[in-house]
Scaffold this motif. Structure first.
Motif, short mmCIF file in Angstrom:
data_model
loop_
_atom_site.label_atom_id
_atom_site.label_comp_id
_atom_site.label_asym_id
_atom_site.label_seq_id
_atom_site.Cartn_x
_atom_site.Cartn_y
_atom_site.Cartn_z
N THR A 188 0.83 -1.20 0.00
CA THR A 188 0.00 0.00 0.00
C THR A 188 0.86 1.25 0.00
O THR A 188 0.58 2.21 -0.68
CB THR A 188 -0.88 0.04 1.26
N SER A 189 1.89 1.24 0.82
CA SER A 189 2.69 2.43 0.96
C SER A 189 4.11 2.04 1.33
O SER A 189 4.35 0.97 1.88
CB SER A 189 2.09 3.31 2.06
N LYS A 190 5.04 2.94 1.03
CA LYS A 190 6.43 2.66 1.36
C LYS A 190 6.84 3.47 2.57
O LYS A 190 6.52 4.65 2.68
CB LYS A 190 7.35 3.00 0.19
N HIS A 191 7.54 2.80 3.46
CA HIS A 191 7.97 3.43 4.68
C HIS A 191 9.46 3.12 4.84
O HIS A 191 9.98 2.23 4.18
CB HIS A 191 7.14 2.83 5.82
N ALA A 192 10.14 3.87 5.70
CA ALA A 192 11.54 3.57 5.96
C ALA A 192 11.74 3.46 7.47
O ALA A 192 11.18 4.24 8.24
CB ALA A 192 12.44 4.66 5.39
N VAL A 193 12.49 2.47 7.87
CA VAL A 193 12.77 2.22 9.30
C VAL A 193 14.24 1.81 9.41
O VAL A 193 14.91 1.63 8.40
CB VAL A 193 11.87 1.10 9.86
N ALA A 194 14.71 1.65 10.63
CA ALA A 194 16.08 1.18 10.81
C ALA A 194 16.06 -0.22 11.41
O ALA A 194 15.23 -0.51 12.28
CB ALA A 194 16.84 2.13 11.73
N ILE A 195 16.93 -1.09 10.94
CA ILE A 195 17.10 -2.40 11.59
C ILE A 195 18.24 -2.24 12.59
O ILE A 195 19.35 -1.85 12.23
CB ILE A 195 17.46 -3.51 10.58
N VAL A 196 17.93 -2.49 13.86
CA VAL A 196 18.94 -2.27 14.91
C VAL A 196 19.30 -3.57 15.63
O VAL A 196 19.84 -3.54 16.74
CB VAL A 196 18.48 -1.20 15.92
N GLY A 197 19.02 -4.70 14.98
CA GLY A 197 19.40 -5.96 15.59
C GLY A 197 18.60 -7.10 15.00
O GLY A 197 17.80 -6.91 14.07
N TYR A 198 18.82 -8.28 15.55
CA TYR A 198 18.08 -9.47 15.10
C TYR A 198 18.16 -10.52 16.19
O TYR A 198 19.00 -10.45 17.09
CB TYR A 198 18.63 -9.99 13.77
N GLY A 199 17.26 -11.50 16.09
CA GLY A 199 17.27 -12.55 17.10
C GLY A 199 16.35 -13.68 16.68
O GLY A 199 15.92 -13.77 15.53
N THR A 200 16.02 -14.53 17.65
CA THR A 200 15.16 -15.69 17.44
C THR A 200 14.17 -15.74 18.58
O THR A 200 14.52 -15.39 19.72
CB THR A 200 16.02 -16.98 17.43
N SER A 201 12.93 -16.15 18.30
CA SER A 201 11.89 -16.22 19.34
C SER A 201 12.34 -17.13 20.49
O SER A 201 13.23 -17.97 20.32
CB SER A 201 10.59 -16.76 18.74
N GLU A 202 11.70 -16.98 21.65
CA GLU A 202 12.12 -17.73 22.83
C GLU A 202 12.07 -19.24 22.62
O GLU A 202 12.88 -19.98 23.17
CB GLU A 202 11.27 -17.33 24.05
N ASP A 203 11.10 -19.69 21.81
CA ASP A 203 11.02 -21.14 21.54
C ASP A 203 12.06 -21.58 20.52
O ASP A 203 12.11 -22.75 20.13
CB ASP A 203 9.60 -21.52 21.08
N GLY A 204 12.89 -20.63 20.07
CA GLY A 204 13.99 -20.98 19.17
C GLY A 204 13.57 -21.25 17.74
O GLY A 204 14.36 -21.75 16.94
N ILE A 205 12.32 -20.94 17.38
CA ILE A 205 11.82 -21.32 16.05
C ILE A 205 11.85 -20.16 15.05
O ILE A 205 12.36 -20.32 13.95
CB ILE A 205 10.38 -21.88 16.16
N THR A 206 11.33 -19.01 15.46
CA THR A 206 11.12 -17.94 14.48
C THR A 206 12.19 -16.87 14.58
O THR A 206 12.42 -16.31 15.66
CB THR A 206 9.72 -17.31 14.68
N LYS A 207 12.82 -16.59 13.46
CA LYS A 207 13.86 -15.56 13.46
C LYS A 207 13.26 -14.22 13.10
O LYS A 207 12.31 -14.15 12.32
CB LYS A 207 14.94 -15.94 12.45
N TYR A 208 13.82 -13.16 13.67
CA TYR A 208 13.26 -11.84 13.40
C TYR A 208 14.35 -10.76 13.32
O TYR A 208 15.44 -10.94 13.86
CB TYR A 208 12.23 -11.46 14.48
N TRP A 209 13.98 -9.68 12.65
CA TRP A 209 14.75 -8.44 12.69
C TRP A 209 14.19 -7.58 13.80
O TRP A 209 12.98 -7.60 14.03
CB TRP A 209 14.62 -7.65 11.39
N LEU A 210 15.01 -6.77 14.42
CA LEU A 210 14.55 -5.79 15.38
C LEU A 210 14.49 -4.45 14.65
O LEU A 210 15.51 -3.94 14.19
CB LEU A 210 15.52 -5.74 16.56
#
Ligand SMILES: *[C@@H]1O[C@H](CO)[C@@H](O)[C@H](O)[C@H]1NC(C)=O
Ligand SMILES: *[C@@H]1O[C@H](CO)[C@@H](O)[C@H](O)[C@H]1NC(C)=O
Ligand SMILES: *[C@@H]1O[C@H](CO)[C@@H](O)[C@H](O)[C@H]1NC(C)=O
Length: 337
Positions: free
Chosen positions: A274-296
């Motif tokens: 729908t629209s373009k936005h800009a953000v900063a990625i300031v880290g990354y990790g994995t969910s507590e159950d160790g399954i899902t990886k994410y950007w912060l």
């Protein structure tokens, strides 16, 4: 004469039903949402010009509220939506005032392949002291300035050990073209800082929520500088990971109504472009159950949005080289020689 047991039981049931049902029966659904709206108005300090405006805003609030409730109850999703400062805006109004990213059609940026070998499994640049407090761009389409400044604040702290909050307003006022609060390009912001030999602090050149005239005196006395910037090789999550392992990175991202109402959890779309936005990625990790990886993700919509102003955005989704919400497509990081 003793009251028969059956009668006592009936009275008891009647009393229980009566006392329990009463509050529900005197309150219609609409009036309960109206009360929520009032409470929300005072929480966010909102007031309306007249009754007609209030009525109109209430209708939009009710639609958004219902959308959020329905989503949270029905969708088996890894994230939750919630009310926030955008809850009385239509999607169109929201997109017009709180995003503001343009993507260059003719890329002229240097793209260097990264070769980092020992990338940590998780990283939070906040813990390294390289991230300032969450800022609020509202209501100005200057996400391009906020995300670039977050990346510059990051590399400056990493190189100098000095965390300085830097000026988005300077970029809004001084980057040439019709940019300002009407959307802008991240590469123009980097090029301006390099040409100007630096950028002022937030305190020296504070945010005004509107575009003003470039203050030449302040512009001539910058506090921090960068010497270049690079584009991360696109559609390649390993490259983006290596870049974030070096420093906070600014990225373009597609957003929609779900993104704007994000409250918590790991966001995995679907993202309508729908629209373009800009953000900063300031880290990354994995969910507590160790399954899902994410950007912060550090956003610029204040601390009430998402998890204290931040979002966890899913990464490493198979067969999705462009990343969730297209996050791997346009990523940049500043450099200091
Ligand atoms: C919700 O998702 C979980 C985990 O993916 C799954 O085990 C469960 O069956 C799903 N429930 C529904 C109602 O779809
Ligand atoms: C990584 O390796 C490639 C190929 O050897 C090289 O061209 C590139 O400059 C290297 N990148 C960095 C950041 O050293
Ligand atoms: C929000 O998410 C829901 C469920 O995942 C999806 O069906 C819907 O299309 C999304 N809404 C928008 C506006 O993208």
């Amino acid at each position: 004469m003793a009251i028969p047991y059956e009668v006592k039981l009936l009275i008891a049931i009647y009393v229980i039903l009566w006392t329990r049902a009463d509050p529900v029966m005197c309150q219609t659904y609409e009036s309960s949402v109206a009360a929520k709206h009032e409470q929300w108005m005072s929480q966010y300090g909102r007031s309306y010009a007249d009754e007609a405006e209030k009525e109109k805003r209430f209708k939009i609030f009710m639609e958004n509220f219902e959308y959020i409730e329905k989503f949270n109850n029905a969708e088996n999703k890894s994230y939750k939506l919630g009310l926030n400062q955008f809850s009385d805006l239509t999607e169109q109004e929201f997109m017009a005032s709180y995003t503001g990213l343009k993507i260059p059609t003719t890329p002229s940026t240097v793209i260097t392949t990264l070769n980092l070998s020992n990338v940590p499994t998780s990283l939070d640049w906040r813990e390294q002291g390289a991230v300032t407090a969450v800022k609020d761009q509202s209501p100005c389409g200057a996400c391009w300035a906020f995300s670039v400044v977050a990346a510059v604040e990051g590399i400056v702290q990493i190189k100098t050990k000095n965390l300085m909050s830097l000026s988005e307003q300077q970029l809004v006022d001084c980057v040439s073209g019709k940019e300002g609060c009407w959307g802008g390009f991240m590469n123009d912001a980097f090029n301006y800082i390099i040409r100007n030999k630096g950028i002022c602090t937030e305190t020296d050149y504070p945010f005004q929520h509107v575009k003003g005239t470039c203050n030449k005196d302040k512009e001539a006395a910058p506090a921090a500088q960068i010497t270049g910037f690079q584009k991360v090789p696109p559609n390649n999550e390993q490259q983006l990971l290596q870049a974030v392992a070096m420093q906070p990175v600014t990225v373009a991202i597609f957003i929609d109504k779900n993104f704007s109402a994000y409250k918590s959890g790991i966001y995995d779309g679907p993202c309508q472009p729908t629209s373009k936005h800009a953000v900063a990625i300031v880290g990354y990790g994995t969910s507590e159950d160790g399954i899902t990886k994410y950007w912060l993700i550090k956003n610029s919509w204040g601390g009430d949005w998402g998890e204290g102003g931040y979002m966890k955005l899913r990464r490493e989704v198979p067969d999705q080289p462009q990343g969730v919400c297209g996050v791997n497509k346009e990523a940049y990081y500043p450099t200091i020689n």
